[in-house]
Design a protein around this motif. Sequence first.
Motif, PDB file in Angstrom:
ATOM      1  N   THR A  14       0.720  -1.048   0.061  1.00 31.79           N
ATOM      2  CA  THR A  14      -0.093  -0.839  -0.271  1.00 31.79           C
ATOM      3  C   THR A  14       1.235   1.073  -0.067  1.00 31.79           C
ATOM      4  OG1 THR A  14      -1.477  -1.541   0.711  1.00 31.79           O
ATOM      5  CG2 THR A  14      -1.479   1.197   0.959  1.00 31.79           C
ATOM      6  N   THR A  31      -8.404   1.731  -1.879  1.00 32.46           N
ATOM      7  CA  THR A  31      -7.713   0.275  -0.442  1.00 32.46           C
ATOM      8  C   THR A  31      -6.998  -0.387  -1.301  1.00 32.46           C
ATOM      9  OG1 THR A  31      -9.811   0.400   0.548  1.00 32.46           O
ATOM     10  CG2 THR A  31      -8.868  -1.525   0.073  1.00 32.46           C
ATOM     11  N   SER A  65      -5.924  -4.382  -1.080  1.00 31.39           N
ATOM     12  CA  SER A  65      -6.088  -5.823  -0.596  1.00 31.39           C
ATOM     13  C   SER A  65      -5.017  -6.913  -1.676  1.00 31.39           C
ATOM     14  CB  SER A  65      -7.566  -6.289  -0.885  1.00 31.39           C
ATOM     15  OG  SER A  65      -8.019  -6.068  -2.382  1.00 31.39           O
ATOM     16  N   GLU A  88      -6.334  -6.484   4.025  1.00 30.43           N
ATOM     17  CA  GLU A  88      -6.619  -5.444   3.263  1.00 30.43           C
ATOM     18  C   GLU A  88      -6.136  -4.049   3.819  1.00 30.43           C
ATOM     19  OE1 GLU A  88     -11.444  -4.447   1.541  1.00 30.43           O
ATOM     20  OE2 GLU A  88     -10.297  -3.415   3.555  1.00 30.43           O
ATOM     21  N   SER A  89      -5.334  -3.150   3.011  1.00 23.92           N
ATOM     22  CA  SER A  89      -4.856  -2.181   3.740  1.00 23.92           C
ATOM     23  C   SER A  89      -5.376  -0.179   3.395  1.00 23.92           C
ATOM     24  CB  SER A  89      -3.310  -1.740   3.537  1.00 23.92           C
ATOM     25  OG  SER A  89      -2.504  -0.764   4.379  1.00 23.92           O
ATOM     26  N   ASN A  90      -5.609   0.326   3.979  1.00 23.66           N
ATOM     27  CA  ASN A  90      -5.343   2.127   3.328  1.00 23.66           C
ATOM     28  C   ASN A  90      -4.736   2.929   3.746  1.00 23.66           C
ATOM     29  OD1 ASN A  90      -6.525   3.181   5.891  1.00 23.66           O
ATOM     30  ND2 ASN A  90      -9.201   1.962   5.127  1.00 23.66           N
ATOM     31  N   GLU A 103      -4.879   1.727   7.870  1.00 24.36           N
ATOM     32  CA  GLU A 103      -5.720   0.934   8.700  1.00 24.36           C
ATOM     33  C   GLU A 103      -5.690  -0.675   8.085  1.00 24.36           C
ATOM     34  OE1 GLU A 103      -9.376   3.049  10.162  1.00 24.36           O
ATOM     35  OE2 GLU A 103      -9.418   3.154   8.398  1.00 24.36           O
ATOM     36  N   ASP A 132      -7.953  -0.426  -5.741  1.00 23.67           N
ATOM     37  CA  ASP A 132      -9.406   0.031  -5.412  1.00 23.67           C
ATOM     38  C   ASP A 132      -8.858   2.000  -5.003  1.00 23.67           C
ATOM     39  OD1 ASP A 132     -11.932   0.554  -5.923  1.00 23.67           O
ATOM     40  OD2 ASP A 132     -12.946  -0.738  -4.281  1.00 23.67           O
ATOM     41  N   ARG A 145     -10.207   5.680  -4.681  1.00 20.05           N
ATOM     42  CA  ARG A 145     -11.090   6.558  -4.130  1.00 20.05           C
ATOM     43  C   ARG A 145     -11.330   7.244  -5.367  1.00 20.05           C
ATOM     44  NH1 ARG A 145     -11.081   7.041   1.238  1.00 20.05           N
ATOM     45  NH2 ARG A 145      -8.693   7.486   1.832  1.00 20.05           N
ATOM     46  N   THR A 192     -13.662  -1.619   8.246  1.00 17.38           N
ATOM     47  CA  THR A 192     -14.234  -0.849   6.876  1.00 17.38           C
ATOM     48  C   THR A 192     -15.790  -0.937   6.802  1.00 17.38           C
ATOM     49  OG1 THR A 192     -13.597  -2.390   4.854  1.00 17.38           O
ATOM     50  CG2 THR A 192     -12.636  -0.050   5.486  1.00 17.38           C
TER      51      THR A 192
END
Length: 291
Positions: free
Chosen positions: A54, A62, A64, A79-81, A85, A119, A121, A230
């Motif tokens: 990430t 996101t 993943s 998964e990370s953002n 998180e 993914d 925004r 999320t």
Amino acid sequence: MSDQIQRFLFDNTNVRGELVTLERAYAEVLDRHDYPPVVNRLLGELLAAVALLTDTVKLDGTLSIEVRGSGALSLLMAESNPGGELRAIARLAEDAPMPADDTGFLELLGEGRIMITLDPREGHRYQGIVALDHDTLAGCLAAYFVQSEQLPTRLWLAADGVRAGGLLLQRMPDESQNQDHDAWDRTVVLAETVKEEELLALGPEALLHRLYHEETVRIFDPKALRFGCTCSRERIAGSLVTLGEAELRQVLAEHGSIDTQCHFCHTCYHFTEADVEALLAGDDTPPPVLH
């Protein structure tokens, strides 16, 4: 040093890197599930990997990593953002025997593939796929970068059920500022000497000094990481709608309401018959969250 990612680069070269250490976020993932020790360790590696990737791709959205196999372990997903998180789950195949602690990566997963999904925004969703044809998670992910990103990238991952850690090195395509054309080969050879216990126990500065005390390393401010899910009532409601009216009405007829649970954090969501009718009618106003 717990739960952070540390970026660094080698001055006058086109080689950059990242170090990640996880403890509390890793514990929060494991506390919500009851996996065998070998799966716990692999989940730690996957959490470290998703954090590294990430930060590497600098995605405003996101990222993943989903590992699907035909063996005793059918699914691993993390998964990370950009907010730092992280969340992750695993799934064992039905009726599969409990894997031994020393089960290898490919033996545990069998034939399968890794899907890496970006993914954002804004903009289009992107997914890259690579086969499970290396005997470690790190090796498979390095193959993904060669295949999809065409950037030489190496990863070293470790986890022991308590801590997880990882190191990533990447050679950037811009050669204009590179004054040391042997830097990539040299830094990779030095990284190959890293031990799993060092990835888990040493802080970033101590580890970088151990590996690269003869190199000029520029270290940036660390970024904090944490467990975060999320899921939301709105997202769960949207997933229910995709099941279709017939299936939703059948569940209501059998149970009188719909109860579902987030696989990642185990938060429970309750939908009454009136809630479901509102969803089927296209009412965008979500019902109140029940605690």
